[in-house]
Scaffold this active site. Structure first.
Site, PDB file in Angstrom:
ATOM      1  N   HIS A 131       0.817  -1.215   0.000  1.00 62.58           N
ATOM      2  CA  HIS A 131       0.000   0.000   0.000  1.00 62.58           C
ATOM      3  C   HIS A 131       0.856   1.272   0.000  1.00 62.58           C
ATOM      4  O   HIS A 131       0.343   2.350   0.268  1.00 62.58           O
ATOM      5  CB  HIS A 131      -0.958   0.010   1.200  1.00 62.58           C
ATOM      6  N   ASN A 223      -3.910 -12.702  15.996  1.00 62.81           N
ATOM      7  CA  ASN A 223      -4.815 -11.562  16.078  1.00 62.81           C
ATOM      8  C   ASN A 223      -5.675 -11.767  17.332  1.00 62.81           C
ATOM      9  O   ASN A 223      -6.193 -12.857  17.526  1.00 62.81           O
ATOM     10  CB  ASN A 223      -5.718 -11.518  14.822  1.00 62.81           C
TER      11      ASN A 223
END
Ligand code: OAD
Length: 249
Positions: A131, A223
């Site tokens: 990104h 996570n």
């Protein structure tokens, strides 16, 4: 008497770390995918967590070409805020574990959605920053790209060469990913023998689709919260990445 599996400090390893170590140690071509959660313990805000809103704006409404065209000053203020949060941030044990892990696996690859540069700062030589980077600016008129580490920036910043409006050197929603970076990521996924996904909500494509390209490779996730990838994971570690990986560094 059987030998105990011990961590680097000599302490006995708990079952989760033991299982994680066994799975990751076996891989020769791991694909590691990270998102904002890997930098959370470095003090960088995530996008979709409680601290994800900026002045009541969501990332999806600001990180778009349309938002920039409508109000470049507002979008730059948001990036300037993100840059000011990231500038003092340092890699945490999760970045360091990934760097050490990949240093021993020359056929492995890190693909990060993060634009904070912390993987590089932790010593990883060639991450795929799919990104883009917070520290790169690009001229909307002449296209010149440059590194710019000023914090704060004059808003809106102008191109040193032609005076045109600069934009952040990041990928916005609705824009294509850099072709070379995507190609590296897809190729690594196709040959991966393990996919390790750390700290991403796995809702932004095409990165969220990379694990599916690694057909037979086991998927391991770190996570604290479940994600759309969790049901397909061989092992989902419900912990903060730095806390979990720190003792394994
Ligand atoms: P998100 O903010 O969507 O997700 C962060 C994830 O990290 C969540 O699933 C959290 O549960 C998890 N998390 C939080 N703290 C953690 C910790 N200490 N250790 C491990 N995990 C933790 O961020 P991304 O998935 O990176 O794109 O978002 C993807 C993309 O959406 C970003 O790259 C950005 C954004 O809009 C663009 O700007 C194009």
């Amino acid at each position: 008497m059987t030998a105990d599996r011990r961590g680097p400090g000599g302490a006995k390893m708990d079952p989760d770390r033991k299982r994680f170590s066994r799975l990751t140690a076996a891989a020769l071509r791991p694909l590691v995918i990270t998102g904002a959660g890997v930098s959370a313990e470095s003090g960088v805000p995530t996008f979709r967590g409680d601290d994800g809103l900026w002045r009541s704006h969501r990332a999806e409404t600001l990180a778009t070409p349309r938002a920039f065209a409508a109000d470049p000053g507002l979008v730059w203020q948001w990036y300037d805020w993100r840059r000011s949060r990231v500038a003092p941030a340092r890699p945490n044990p999760a970045h360091r574990w990934i760097t050490n892990y990949l240093a021993e696996r020359p056929h492995g690859l890190l693909v990060t959605q993060n634009v904070d540069g912390l993987h590089r700062l932790s010593g990883l030589p060639d991450p795929v920053e799919i990104h883009g980077s917070l520290w790169t600016v690009r001229c909307t008129v002449c296209g010149a790209e440059a590194e710019d580490r000023r914090v704060p920036l004059p808003i809106p910043p102008r191109c040193a060469g032609c005076g045109g409006l600069l934009r952040p050197g990041v990928v916005w929603f609705g824009e294509p990913l850099p072709a070379a970076a995507l190609e590296r990521a897809v190729t690594a996924a196709a040959v991966a023998d393990l996919v390790l996904v750390v700290g991403t909500s796995a809702v932004v494509y095409p990165v969220a689709g990379l694990p599916a390209l690694a057909r037979d490779a086991p998927l391991v996730e770190i996570n604290p919260e479940p994600t759309p990838l969790s049901p397909g994971a061989m092992f989902a570690v419900r912990a903060r990445a730095g806390e979990f990986l720190g003792p394994l560094c």
